[in-house]
Scaffold this motif. Structure first.
Motif, PDB file in Angstrom:
ATOM      1  N   TRP A 129      93.036 102.406  49.805  1.00 31.24           N
ATOM      2  CA  TRP A 129      94.463 102.362  49.439  1.00 31.24           C
ATOM      3  C   TRP A 129      94.590 101.654  48.103  1.00 31.24           C
ATOM      4  O   TRP A 129      93.583 101.200  47.562  1.00 31.24           O
ATOM      5  CB  TRP A 129      95.264 101.643  50.548  1.00 31.24           C
ATOM      6  CG  TRP A 129      96.565 102.341  50.775  1.00 31.24           C
ATOM      7  CD1 TRP A 129      97.770 102.020  50.207  1.00 31.24           C
ATOM      8  CD2 TRP A 129      96.789 103.503  51.578  1.00 31.24           C
ATOM      9  NE1 TRP A 129      98.725 102.920  50.620  1.00 31.24           N
ATOM     10  CE2 TRP A 129      98.158 103.829  51.449  1.00 31.24           C
ATOM     11  CE3 TRP A 129      95.968 104.299  52.380  1.00 31.24           C
ATOM     12  CZ2 TRP A 129      98.728 104.932  52.102  1.00 31.24           C
ATOM     13  CZ3 TRP A 129      96.535 105.388  53.028  1.00 31.24           C
ATOM     14  CH2 TRP A 129      97.903 105.694  52.886  1.00 31.24           C
ATOM     15  N   ASP A 130      95.814 101.536  47.578  1.00 24.94           N
ATOM     16  CA  ASP A 130      95.890 100.896  46.257  1.00 24.94           C
ATOM     17  C   ASP A 130      95.848  99.370  46.334  1.00 24.94           C
ATOM     18  O   ASP A 130      96.159  98.678  45.384  1.00 24.94           O
ATOM     19  CB  ASP A 130      97.076 101.423  45.419  1.00 24.94           C
ATOM     20  CG  ASP A 130      98.423 101.250  46.088  1.00 24.94           C
ATOM     21  OD1 ASP A 130      98.483 100.651  47.179  1.00 24.94           O
ATOM     22  OD2 ASP A 130      99.429 101.719  45.520  1.00 24.94           O
ATOM     23  N   TRP A 131      95.448  98.849  47.471  1.00 21.70           N
ATOM     24  CA  TRP A 131      95.150  97.426  47.629  1.00 21.70           C
ATOM     25  C   TRP A 131      93.958  97.221  48.562  1.00 21.70           C
ATOM     26  O   TRP A 131      93.634  96.099  48.920  1.00 21.70           O
ATOM     27  CB  TRP A 131      96.355  96.666  48.215  1.00 21.70           C
ATOM     28  CG  TRP A 131      97.129  97.491  49.212  1.00 21.70           C
ATOM     29  CD1 TRP A 131      98.312  98.129  48.963  1.00 21.70           C
ATOM     30  CD2 TRP A 131      96.766  97.815  50.567  1.00 21.70           C
ATOM     31  NE1 TRP A 131      98.699  98.838  50.091  1.00 21.70           N
ATOM     32  CE2 TRP A 131      97.774  98.665  51.091  1.00 21.70           C
ATOM     33  CE3 TRP A 131      95.688  97.494  51.396  1.00 21.70           C
ATOM     34  CZ2 TRP A 131      97.749  99.179  52.386  1.00 21.70           C
ATOM     35  CZ3 TRP A 131      95.658  98.014  52.689  1.00 21.70           C
ATOM     36  CH2 TRP A 131      96.680  98.837  53.169  1.00 21.70           C
ATOM     37  N   ASN A 181     105.576 106.417  56.945  1.00 22.31           N
ATOM     38  CA  ASN A 181     105.809 105.821  55.634  1.00 22.31           C
ATOM     39  C   ASN A 181     105.677 106.878  54.545  1.00 22.31           C
ATOM     40  O   ASN A 181     104.602 107.485  54.390  1.00 22.31           O
ATOM     41  CB  ASN A 181     104.783 104.717  55.371  1.00 22.31           C
ATOM     42  CG  ASN A 181     104.879 104.190  53.948  1.00 22.31           C
ATOM     43  OD1 ASN A 181     105.810 103.464  53.615  1.00 22.31           O
ATOM     44  ND2 ASN A 181     103.950 104.591  53.085  1.00 22.31           N
ATOM     45  N   GLU A 182     106.754 107.112  53.846  1.00 25.52           N
ATOM     46  CA  GLU A 182     106.761 107.922  52.615  1.00 25.52           C
ATOM     47  C   GLU A 182     106.153 109.306  52.773  1.00 25.52           C
ATOM     48  O   GLU A 182     105.539 109.823  51.841  1.00 25.52           O
ATOM     49  CB  GLU A 182     106.064 107.158  51.479  1.00 25.52           C
ATOM     50  CG  GLU A 182     106.798 105.880  51.096  1.00 25.52           C
ATOM     51  CD  GLU A 182     106.180 105.127  49.936  1.00 25.52           C
ATOM     52  OE1 GLU A 182     105.057 105.474  49.524  1.00 25.52           O
ATOM     53  OE2 GLU A 182     106.815 104.177  49.459  1.00 25.52           O
ATOM     54  N   VAL A 183     106.311 109.918  53.941  1.00 27.99           N
ATOM     55  CA  VAL A 183     105.820 111.286  54.084  1.00 27.99           C
ATOM     56  C   VAL A 183     106.902 112.255  53.588  1.00 27.99           C
ATOM     57  O   VAL A 183     106.645 113.101  52.718  1.00 27.99           O
ATOM     58  CB  VAL A 183     105.413 111.583  55.548  1.00 27.99           C
ATOM     59  CG1 VAL A 183     105.029 113.043  55.713  1.00 27.99           C
ATOM     60  CG2 VAL A 183     104.243 110.678  55.955  1.00 27.99           C
ATOM     61  N   SER A 198     113.526  98.407  51.997  1.00 31.59           N
ATOM     62  CA  SER A 198     112.364  98.265  52.878  1.00 31.59           C
ATOM     63  C   SER A 198     111.045  98.168  52.103  1.00 31.59           C
ATOM     64  O   SER A 198     110.016  97.904  52.712  1.00 31.59           O
ATOM     65  CB  SER A 198     112.326  99.393  53.907  1.00 31.59           C
ATOM     66  OG  SER A 198     112.705 100.605  53.329  1.00 31.59           O
ATOM     67  N   GLU A 199     111.073  98.391  50.797  1.00 28.67           N
ATOM     68  CA  GLU A 199     109.881  98.166  49.961  1.00 28.67           C
ATOM     69  C   GLU A 199     110.280  97.984  48.504  1.00 28.67           C
ATOM     70  O   GLU A 199     111.145  98.708  48.002  1.00 28.67           O
ATOM     71  CB  GLU A 199     108.928  99.374  50.008  1.00 28.67           C
ATOM     72  CG  GLU A 199     107.937  99.385  51.104  1.00 28.67           C
ATOM     73  CD  GLU A 199     106.905 100.503  50.957  1.00 28.67           C
ATOM     74  OE1 GLU A 199     106.662 100.951  49.821  1.00 28.67           O
ATOM     75  OE2 GLU A 199     106.363 100.919  51.982  1.00 28.67           O
ATOM     76  N   TYR A 200     109.629  97.084  47.839  1.00 32.37           N
ATOM     77  CA  TYR A 200     109.647  96.884  46.392  1.00 32.37           C
ATOM     78  C   TYR A 200     108.640  95.777  46.176  1.00 32.37           C
ATOM     79  O   TYR A 200     108.411  94.980  47.093  1.00 32.37           O
ATOM     80  CB  TYR A 200     111.058  96.489  45.884  1.00 32.37           C
ATOM     81  CG  TYR A 200     111.552  95.186  46.478  1.00 32.37           C
ATOM     82  CD1 TYR A 200     112.053  95.145  47.778  1.00 32.37           C
ATOM     83  CD2 TYR A 200     111.456  93.988  45.766  1.00 32.37           C
ATOM     84  CE1 TYR A 200     112.457  93.942  48.362  1.00 32.37           C
ATOM     85  CE2 TYR A 200     111.862  92.784  46.349  1.00 32.37           C
ATOM     86  CZ  TYR A 200     112.352  92.773  47.645  1.00 32.37           C
ATOM     87  OH  TYR A 200     112.731  91.594  48.218  1.00 32.37           O
TER      88      TYR A 200
HETATM   89  C1  BMA Z   1     104.228 101.524  48.897  1.00 30.51           C
HETATM   90  C2  BMA Z   1     103.406 101.549  50.155  1.00 30.51           C
HETATM   91  C3  BMA Z   1     101.960 101.767  49.925  1.00 30.51           C
HETATM   92  C4  BMA Z   1     101.484 101.240  48.602  1.00 30.51           C
HETATM   93  C5  BMA Z   1     102.507 100.456  47.886  1.00 30.51           C
HETATM   94  C6  BMA Z   1     102.094  99.969  46.539  1.00 30.51           C
HETATM   95  O1  BMA Z   1     105.092 102.549  48.792  1.00 30.51           O
HETATM   96  O2  BMA Z   1     103.946 102.392  51.097  1.00 30.51           O
HETATM   97  O3  BMA Z   1     101.661 103.108  50.041  1.00 30.51           O
HETATM   98  O4  BMA Z   1     100.362 100.503  48.774  1.00 30.51           O
HETATM   99  O5  BMA Z   1     103.607 101.257  47.765  1.00 30.51           O
HETATM  100  O6  BMA Z   1     101.815 101.014  45.655  1.00 30.51           O
END
Ligand code: BMA
Length: 846
Positions: free
Chosen positions: A186-188, A446-448, A540-542
């Protein structure tokens, strides 16, 4: 008889009738986790193995692979995942065990394509890491020595084969396998694809009856009573009558005792028994009240045997409110009738080798979330469904869980076999988790959906119209029919949300409807100030990356590796342009250190400042916005990533900042042209009276202006409490002055904010005289830190020691002592504390 006495008598009678006579225990569990051996299918030497475990951890134990987390070793161990692996065990069974009526072999988790042979007979053919397998095996066992042999096929070869057989190419081959997605890289996270027995193996014997499942289904909640149905499934090998008792062990109250006649059922039997809990004490999320738990116990018995099921439950109502409103449509959680602003982060698995995560690591991670005043974690869909202990800790500490099903960032197959295994996985996971009060939401993936609509797969993978129709209808089958149907059936009290986010960040609707992942900052290189504009209904994400703690970097990098694009530092940065992006943002507002350690410190300051802007913008915008979960809480290995605590649980500057920003009271002052708008946010459920104290202070401590206001902050709200026009202020040097705002009651400071009028790189900071007094205090040292002039982003560290500071990376204001508590092994008065701060770092830049 007086009413009270009558009540007492009734209680006594109920107690007496509940006091069951002792029967034999029906069920016995024998662990089969010792004495396993393993080898690759190409090898002839069997070696000792650990169960639960994996091929990678077993190879590591035997010194047959280098530590994949060290240096750039990840590349050197890829061969492991390309091979097939075998595990075997011989175990003895005696006549007594064989005499039991029922013998069941339980595999709580096999990773992943596994054929299990018991005495050479195949008993399981696994295709899903997230399923458990229970096999009745009395007939196959024999007295004396028995053998288990498990053959694991490489998930890589299975994926390649499945992809070859498909008529189009899906965005990633990993989707064919029901296995933790992040293990494929993954990117981490590193690419380390395990095989093995990742959950316990047990041999269970039972006679007469066994409890298969208990679900405490809350049916009604009012001020005086909580009503539940105890929905159970038992299996018995006799036509029989069973007694069922339900106890509240926390208060030692028998809630019901009843008898069921099963004679109309042959092998299985289900029941639903109502119970009432009087004067219920509610479960509240962290920060809003006690997360009160009832320890419930169900005892099922007949004349000879009994079996007991125990679970902590919480009495609460959590609803996701998604209703059309004047803005678009809402997205917020209502807990016990109160809209609750969700504060927290996204959680990923704590290790690529999940079986290494022991209870201590779970405790430290959840404690870090609790200490940072979080009330929600999102268990992200690219990881694993977590262990029971994880959810138990969240129950106990009031951390609500947004639970994704494990699907992320790709399109998935929709054939019968796939939907079937996905359905069984969902049934088993829901049944396992639905009794946990922390469970707030089931989310499909997630993000599908977002990926399908925005990431250009159709073009990149040259899908025909027919392909596209089929792929998206497969999506709908799984996420809009199969999974929600199962949730509705098995956990009707928890809502289902098909995909996170509802809209990708490029769409205007991301700010008006549903939940939102805003990645314009970082992926889109937009300035941090965009956090103030891109405020959705629920963030929910940033997120933004930073380096981990120095000691964590030292765990994988040698002295000579410590430069940005060294082979090792590149191996521990999984985002394609991660370092470039950090550098780009740093250049905008911060001094850019040339020295590696200083650069890594500055990256933490950058991340903390950036995410603080986001959190504050989101909280200020309540009730438009009702949640902020930054990406990401933790790491699965030592790496440069978006996390706020690193793999070794060391807090980055962001985690301290989040702790402050997530307090029940938060001040946020926003500079808009010549107006300074002072917002106060309160999550408290009562109105709060206090004084807002504002001071304009020079870096050397001169108070240039001050103002105090008596204010009342309404419960559970954000409000603009005051506006200062810059013309009210005396003339001041913008590079040398800050505005400090506090919300104080007579007893304490509830919130504090300090704002600056120029970018950090333009501030005229001076060489401070920092004094630290140390006194031994409980199990650590209390530090009292003072300075004659402003110290910006002061970071405390102790070389070579792992010390936790109760506060770190803070601005030390002139003549305003800050108390910090330092804890760690052997910490006592006289520790040598190293100080890093912006001025010091800036001076060292050539
Ligand atoms: C989000 C997550 C991961 C990812 C992160 C950082 O959208 O759902 O898929 O690791 O971004 O790029």
């Amino acid at each position: 008889m007086k009413k009270d006495n009558l009540y007492l008598l009734l209680l006594l009678l109920l107690f007496a009738s509940c006091n069951s006579t002792k029967q034999g225990i029906s069920k016995t569990t024998h662990s089969l986790n010792s004495d396993w051996q393993f080898k690759s299918s190409n090898d002839s030497i069997w070696r000792n193995a650990s169960v639960p475990g994996s091929n990678y951890t077993d190879l590591l134990y035997h010194g047959l692979i280098p530590d994949p987390y060290d240096g750039a070793n990840e590349q050197k161990v890829q061969w492991v995942a390309e091979l097939d692996w075998e595990y075997k065990l011989t175990f003895d069974v005696n006549a007594d065990l064989l005499a039991n009526n029922n013998i069941v072999l339980n595999f709580d988790g096999l990773d992943t394509y596994a054929k299990v042979y018991l005495n050479d007979e195949i008993i399981v053919n696994s295709d899903n890491m997230f399923r458990k397998w229970n096999v009745k095996c009395k007939e196959l066992l024999k007295e004396g020595s028995n053998s288990l042999h498990i053959k694991f096929e490489s998930p890589i070869s299975r994926n390649i084969l499945a992809a070859q057989q498909d008529s189009y190419q899906l965005p990633d081959n990993r989707v064919y396998t029901r296995k933790a997605p992040y293990q494929f890289g993954w990117d981490w996270g590193p690419k380390l694809i395990t095989s093995g027995i990742w959950k316990p193996v047990t041999l269970v014997t039972w006679n007469s009856l066994v409890i298969k499942d208990i679900y405490f289904k809350q049916t009604e909640l009012n001020k005086t009573q909580a009503l539940f149905d105890v929905v159970g499934e038992i299996e018995s090998d006799l036509f029989q009558k069973v007694n069922i008792e339900v106890w509240d062990r926390t208060n030692n109250i028998c809630l019901t005792k009843t008898m069921r006649d099963q004679s109309d059922s042959e092998s299985g039997s289900s029941f639903s028994i109502p119970i009432v809990i009087d004067k219920p004490k509610l479960w509240w999320p962290n920060g809003l009240g006690e997360a009160y738990l009832y320890d419930l116990e169900v005892i099922v018995s007949n004349n000879d045997f009994s079996e007991t099921f125990k679970h902590n439950i919480g009495i609460r109502e959590i609803k996701l409110i998604t209703a059309a409103d004047s803005i678009g449509s809402s997205f917020y959680f209502e807990v016990n009738g109160i809209p609750v602003f969700a504060k927290g982060a996204n959680y990923i698995p704590q290790d690529n080798f999940t079986t290494r995560v022991d209870s201590q690591r779970y405790e430290r991670t959840i404690k870090a979330a609790v200490d940072a005043n979080m009330n929600m974690l999102r268990v992200w869909g690219g990881g694993i469904y977590e262990s029971n202990y994880f959810y138990e800790l969240c129950d106990k500490h009031g951390i609500m869980i947004w639970q994704d099903f494990m699907y992320a960032c790709a399109m998935y197959p929709g054939d019968k076999a796939f939907i079937r295994t996905a359905g069984i996985e969902a049934q088993q996971q829901i049944a396992r988790l639905r009794n946990h009060p922390c469970l707030a939401l089931w989310c499909g993936n997630n993000e599908v959906d977002n990926g399908w609509k925005d990431w250009g797969w159709q073009k990149q993978l040259a899908y025909s119209t027919e392909d596209s129709i089929e792929i998206y209808s497969n999506y709908k089958l799984l996420f809009e029919e199969t999974l929600p149907d199962i949730v509705r059936l098995l956990d009707p009290n928890t809502q289902y949300w098909p995909s996170s986010p509802l809209w990708g960040w490029g769409h205007d609707e991301a700010n008006t409807e549903g939940d939102s992942h805003y990645w314009g900052v970082w992926w889109g290189h937009e300035p941090f100030s965009m956090y103030e504009k891109k405020v959705g209904r629920f963030m929910s994400e940033y997120g933004f990356q930073a380096f981990p703690h120095q000691a964590t970097i030292d765990s994988f990098a040698g002295k000579d590796d410590k430069y940005l694009f060294s082979e090792v530092m590149k191996a521990h940065q999984k985002h394609l342009t991660g370092y470039e992006t950090i550098l780009k943002y740093m250049e905008r507002e911060y001094p850019v250190p040339t020295n590696f350690d200083d650069f890594s410190y500055m990256s933490q300051v950058l991340q903390a400042d950036g995410i603080e802007l986001g959190i504050k913008a989101h909280r200020r915008a309540m009730p438009h916005c009702m949640g902020t979960l930054y990406w990401q809480l933790n790491d699965c290995w030592p790496v440069v990533s978006w996390s706020s605590i690193d793999y070794y649980h060391r807090w980055k500057a962001l985690h301290y900042r989040a702790q402050d920003c997530f307090k029940n009271y938060m001040i946020s002052a926003v500079l808009r042209q010549d107006q300074i708008e002072v917002f106060l946010v309160s999550d408290s459920l009562a109105n709060t009276k206090g004084s807002l104290e504002m001071s304009l202070i020079s870096f050397s401590g001169d108070i240039l202006w001050s103002k105090n206001l008596s204010i009342t902050q309404k419960a559970n709200s954000s409000s603009l409490q005051h506006s200062i026009n810059v013309s009210e202020l005396p003339r001041f040097d913008k590079q040398n002055t800050f505005l400090n705002i506090q919300f104080n009651t007579e007893e304490k400071t509830l919130a504090e904010e300090t704002i600056y009028f120029a970018a950090t790189k333009h501030l005229k900071l001076e060489n401070p005289e920092i004094k630290i007094e140390q006194t031994n205090h409980n199990k650590g040292v209390l530090l009292t830190i003072t300075s004659n002039t402003l110290v910006k982003d002061l970071q405390l560290s102790v070389k070579g020691e792992v010390i936790h500071f109760s506060n770190n990376c803070f601005d030390l204001l002139p003549d305003s002592p800050i108390k910090v508590f330092a804890t760690g092994i052997g910490v006592s008065e006289g520790i040598k504390i190293e100080l890093t701060h912006i001025h010091k770092v800036a001076q060292q830049i050539e």
